[in-house]
Structure formats: C-alpha cells, structure tokens
Design a protein around this motif. Structure first.
Motif, short mmCIF file in Angstrom:
data_model
loop_
_atom_site.label_atom_id
_atom_site.label_comp_id
_atom_site.label_asym_id
_atom_site.label_seq_id
_atom_site.Cartn_x
_atom_site.Cartn_y
_atom_site.Cartn_z
N VAL A 103 -22.64 33.25 21.12
CA VAL A 103 -21.72 34.37 21.31
C VAL A 103 -20.26 33.94 21.39
CG1 VAL A 103 -22.00 34.35 23.83
CG2 VAL A 103 -21.29 36.45 22.67
N ILE A 104 -19.97 32.72 21.81
CA ILE A 104 -18.58 32.25 21.89
C ILE A 104 -18.28 31.38 20.67
CG2 ILE A 104 -16.84 31.08 23.27
CD1 ILE A 104 -17.97 33.68 24.50
N ASN A 105 -18.65 30.13 20.70
CA ASN A 105 -18.62 29.26 19.52
C ASN A 105 -17.24 29.23 18.86
OD1 ASN A 105 -19.43 28.01 16.91
ND2 ASN A 105 -21.47 28.23 17.76
N TYR A 106 -17.13 29.70 17.62
CA TYR A 106 -15.87 29.64 16.86
C TYR A 106 -14.78 30.53 17.46
CZ TYR A 106 -17.38 34.13 15.01
OH TYR A 106 -17.77 35.44 14.92
N ARG A 107 -15.12 31.37 18.44
CA ARG A 107 -14.13 32.21 19.12
C ARG A 107 -13.36 31.42 20.17
NH1 ARG A 107 -17.69 36.75 21.58
NH2 ARG A 107 -15.65 37.53 22.30
N SER A 108 -13.80 30.19 20.45
CA SER A 108 -13.15 29.32 21.42
C SER A 108 -12.19 28.36 20.72
CB SER A 108 -14.22 28.51 22.17
OG SER A 108 -13.65 27.40 22.84
N PHE A 109 -11.18 27.89 21.47
CA PHE A 109 -10.26 26.89 20.92
C PHE A 109 -10.90 25.51 20.85
CE2 PHE A 109 -7.14 30.01 22.67
CZ PHE A 109 -6.45 30.28 21.50
N GLY A 110 -12.07 25.32 21.47
CA GLY A 110 -12.72 24.02 21.37
C GLY A 110 -13.41 23.61 22.65
N ASP A 111 -13.73 22.31 22.75
CA ASP A 111 -14.48 21.82 23.90
C ASP A 111 -13.65 20.97 24.86
OD1 ASP A 111 -14.26 19.34 22.61
OD2 ASP A 111 -16.37 19.28 21.98
N ASN A 112 -12.35 20.86 24.61
CA ASN A 112 -11.46 20.11 25.50
C ASN A 112 -10.69 21.10 26.38
OD1 ASN A 112 -8.58 19.07 26.08
ND2 ASN A 112 -9.73 17.21 25.66
N LYS A 113 -10.87 20.98 27.69
CA LYS A 113 -10.31 22.00 28.59
C LYS A 113 -8.79 22.06 28.53
CE LYS A 113 -10.25 19.20 32.87
NZ LYS A 113 -10.77 19.11 34.25
#
Length: 570
Positions: free
Chosen positions: A176-186
């Motif tokens: 549900v999130i995936n490509y909608r996020s800026f990535g995996d680095n906080k």
C-alpha cells in the motif's frame, strides 16, 4: 530567455509569497484570537458544530444522482468539507462552486494528490512518484514541485492536499505504501517530505504528513484489513516516527493517522491506531507536541470498520483526538453518536470547542472568510501549462540513477551495429525512438511480457549479429508494483542479454523489480528510471549519450548488489 516560462514561474513564486505574507504561520494562526472564527462558532448549533468534523467523498464521474446525494449531505448535515476523487478538472471546479453555494459555512475542499492532480483527475498534470523524487539530491526541486502542485490545487478551488507520504518504506513487499514513499532512509524521507510540504504550505495549501506513526513496514493493505505493527517502542521512536517529528518541528499543518494495530503503543486488541487515545492524543499531541490538525485516514477502510462498524469507529476516532474525520461510512449516524457522547460528557466542552475552532481557523487561513468562486475558464491550459511538463522533465533528469557503468560504457560506439530492445511493451518506446537518433546503425526489437519461447530464441539468434545492445525494461501497469508480471522465459531472456558484452540496461519500473530479475546485475551498465513515463525514458537517453550527468541515488535497498545511496557520477 523563454518569457512565457519566466512569467509562469514568477507568478507561482509571487503567489507563494503573497499567500504566505497574508496567512502567515499556520500552526501559530490556530491559537490566535480570531473574530471570524468566534463569530461563526457562536452562530452554529451543536449539530452544525459536529458537522464540521466530517469530510465526505465527492466525485464527478459518478453521475448526477451521486452528485445530488452529496449536495443533500452538505445541506442536511452541515459538514466541514469534501474529499474529491476521480473526475475531470473543469467538472470538479464547477461542482466545487455549486457545493460551496449550498453550504452555510464555506467548505474546505481536499484531495489526495501525492503526485499532483493527475493522481485523481483526467486531463491533469502528474509529477513523479515520491520514490522517484527520493533519488533526487537537490531538495530545492522538491520544494518547487510543492509550489507547482499548490498552484494547480488552488486553481480548481482545492484547499487541502493529503500529502506528503512520510512513511519509511523499508519493506519491499509493502502493498500500500511502496513507491508512494521517498525511500527507506529516514533522513532522506524527512528532508524530502519537509521540502515538499513547505513548498505547498508556503503557497497556501493545508497539507498532511501521513500515515502516522508509520505505515512503511507492513505487508497488509489497511484498505482491506487491519495491519499489525509488532515493533518495540524504541524501534518506533527511533525509526517510524522520525520523519513525523521532523515535520512537526518544521511546522506542518496536519498529520494523518494510520489504521494499524500497534501493541507497543496501545495493547487494546484489534484497536486501530486511529481510534487510540494513547496514540492520537497521548503520543502525537502531548508527547510530540503537535498543535495542528489531526485527520483520520479514510474511515470507510476495512482496517477500521472490520472491528468497529455502524459509526462506532467515527465516535472512537473523535474521542481519541482526531479533529477531522475523513470519509465516514455513515456520517449521519456517527454525528448522532458523537452528540450523545458530548451530552454524556465523554469529552470536555473545552476540548470539543477547541477542536471545532481549530477547523474554522484552518478555513480562515485558507481564505474562506472571503470566499470567491473558481473561474472554470482556461483551467485545462492553466494546470497543463508548458512549465509543468518542462519541470517534470527537470525532475526526471535529476532522478535518473546509474548503479553500474561509466561514461565510456554508457555511450558505447555510435557507429557500431546496435540493437535497441524494449521489453514489456507492444509498440516502440520513447526510449527507442530517442536513442535510435544517436545510433544510425541501429535496429529496434520489441518483446512483450510473455512472448512464446520460439520467438525469444529466434530473437537471441538475431541479436548475436549486433555489436552492442541497449535494453529497456518497462512496467506499463497503472501503478508500479514490486514484481514484474513477466513470464519466466522473458526473465531468462533478460539474464541472457545482460550477460553479453556491451549491454546497457535501463529499468523504467519500480526499483524493487530489479531484485526479481536475477542476472541483470551482469549488465555492463545499469540505469534505474523508477517509472514508465516518457520523461524518465528521455532522461536515460540523455545520460547514455552524455547530454547530462547522472545525479540520482537509489532511495531504497534492492538487494546486496544495489543498496540505498548508490549512484555513479561521471
């Protein structure tokens, strides 16, 4: 100088400065004495005040009967606002004007537009997905995109964008999130999210960081069920909550709560975070000191209605501390339950009054105290102005990422016999058309998602005659998923081609798809294009031919070969 482009850019800049100067700091404005807010509040009945909590669904692609049903809710329930979904921009603007005429207090109009109006509307500009933006190293570009999107929203009469998504996507299989996020680095997520929201908010939009306290490490879609977040309080504090804390410190106007069960924060069985007072009030409002608007995620989602049907979820969300209840399944029933709870003093009169006045103050900040209808004239040309497509290309050029190869490997020899192979498509791609201009001795090949084995074998034989090969891999689905829907034979073809000398591969798909293509890492050169759009394909060609230098860096870890922060520069 392109005068038209300059004037458009100047107009957006002046718009942002003008609105910011007029409205000032959003969070500060909520606590200041406001004669308009006090006057409106005093003029309302208790039922009308409760109505301000609710924001209901609106469309312009469902026909007149649906539109009329929304109009009836506006008039009878005195709701605070609308959340617009699919339809067209001119139809939206006209319907917004009609709905505003029906409302005693001007409505706040919202939309989910994480990548702009095009996320919901036809005939509208889209900007890159947040995962693509996560590769960009110049956050000023993200700020400018926020301003561009704010211009588009305000042009239609919209006041709220339920964006940015500030979840840290550290689960590649997140549905549900995936490509909608800026990535995996906080840190990258926080910096990009702040740049994006500041661009929008400085230009006069109310914005919401979502989905607090962090939906990035789940394998369940809360639209369909209630996800469990099983992590320790220490893990949540140090990772998931980090971008939200930074956004709050930077003055974000709103935070949206996720529907997740989080035992470390509230041990109540099957209780979504949206309905948890320890999470909404105890953590977000008290511990983190957030003074802006708290919105629930959509209350029609199964993650919340599964265990709390028939208005109970809305009541609990209200009592938990949410200020804005989004997309109730039955707002009329929920309002009755809330009224009963107020009469039974399950919430203090001071907290209720502060909640409604906060929502009214947001309307004042958005300029609704001096509401003017939106002009439908030239909307299509205004929101699809040349500056928008030019800026999309600029963002794409800044995002394109080289994870293997150098300038010599990329460019190859333009005089050699060259094959340009696009995979996952049924017609020549922009990548092929643009690249073939640089390689006069080239031939184009197309491979579908599941070509028969005999065709693939024949192609491999044909390709042996070529000195160099450029491959482009495409995911043509509407949303770029983590795994390509290619046949195993097509995947083997990719591995075979990648192992040959002088093979450069470009992936115009979700970066996580690379993990499902074993052997692709053997390519002499490998570019990540993140999504299917023409602009990214042009950017890849520019890098290959030396027109631009690659500046992007991977926003996520794909596998042991390609990790967060990778990106060649030459």
């Amino acid at each position: 100088m392109n005068i038209k482009k300059y004037i458009t850019g100047l107009g957006i800049c002046l718009l942002a400065q003008g609105v910011f100067a007029q409205n000032g700091d959003f969070i500060g404005s909520l606590s200041r004495q406001n004669a308009w807010v006090d006057s409106v509040y005093k003029s309302m009945s208790k039922k009308e005040r409760i109505g301000q909590l609710f924001y209901v669904r609106a469309h312009t692609n469902k026909g007149k009967m649906y539109e009329d049903s929304v109009a009836k809710v506006i008039q009878e329930e005195h709701i605070g606002g609308l959340v617009f979904f699919q339809g067209g921009p001119v139809r939206h603007a006209n319907l917004i004007n009609n709905y505003q005429r029906l409302s005693k207090v001007p409505l706040l109009i919202a939309m989910d537009g994480e990548w702009g109006l095009g996320m919901r509307l036809d005939s509208s500009t889209s900007y890159p997905y947040q995962m693509t933006l996560g590769a960009i190293q110049d956050n000023n570009l993200i700020y400018k995109m926020g301003q561009m999107i704010a211009f588009d929203f305000k042009r239609l009469g919209l006041h709220i964008n339920f964006a940015p998504d500030m979840d840290i996507n550290n689960n590649p299989n997140n549905p549900v999130i995936n490509y909608r996020s800026f990535g995996d680095n906080k840190y990258n997520v926080a910096q990009k999210g702040i740049a994006y929201f500041k661009g929008m908010q400085d230009a006069g939009l109310i914005v919401f960081a979502k989905h607090f306290p962090g939906h990035g490490d789940t394998n369940v879609d809360s639209h369909y069920d209630l996800p469990l977040l099983p992590f320790t309080r220490n893990r949540l504090d140090s990772l998931e909550e980090y971008p939200f804390r930074q956004a709050i410190a930077a003055g974000i106007s709103g935070v949206m709560i996720a529907h997740m069960n989080i035992p470390a924060l509230d041990t109540t069985q099957n209780l979504p975070s949206t309905l948890s007072r320890p999470i909404v009030t105890g953590l977000l409002k008290d511990s983190l000191g957030f003074k802006g608007i708290v919105a629930s995620d959509a209350m029609e989602m199964k993650g919340v209605t599964k265990f709390f049907p028939k208005g109970e979820a809305d009541l609990r969300a209200f009592l938990a501390g949410n200020d804005l209840i989004e997309l109730s399944e039955n707002s009329k029933l929920a309002a009755k339950l809330i009224l009963k709870a107020i009469r039974k003093k399950r919430i203090t009169s001071e907290e209720f009054e502060a909640k409604i006045k906060k929502l009214l103050a947001a309307k004042y900040w958005a300029g609704l105290n001096q509401y003017k209808p939106t002009s439908p004239l030239n909307i299509i040309s205004d929101i699809n102005r040349p500056a928008a497509s030019q800026f999309f290309q600029q963002l794409s050029d800044a995002a394109i990422t080289v994870v293997k190869g150098d300038a010599h490997i990329m460019g190859q020899d333009p005089l050699k016999k060259t094959a340009i192979v696009s995979i996952g498509v049924d017609r020549p791609t922009v990548f092929q058309k643009e690249l073939s201009k640089w390689y006069p001795n080239s031939m184009i090949f197309l491979v579908g998602k599941s070509n028969p084995v005999n065709e693939l074998k024949q192609m491999l034989l044909s390709l042996k005659k070529f000195d160099q090969v450029f491959i482009s891999i495409h995911d043509m689905r509407t949303r770029p998923q983590s795994k390509l829907d290619y046949s195993s034979d097509v995947r083997l073809l990719i591995a075979d081609l990648a192992s040959r000398p002088n093979c450069v591969t470009s992936v115009f798909a979700n970066p996580y798809t690379i993990a499902g293509l074993p052997g692709i890492e053997k390519s002499s050169g490998l570019l990540v294009g993140y999504q299917k759009d023409d602009a990214l394909q042009r950017s890849a060609v520019k890098v290959i031919t030396g027109v631009i230098k690659p500046l992007g860096k991977l926003p996520v870890t794909i596998n042991t070969y390609f990790t967060t922060g990778m990106g060649m520069r030459f």
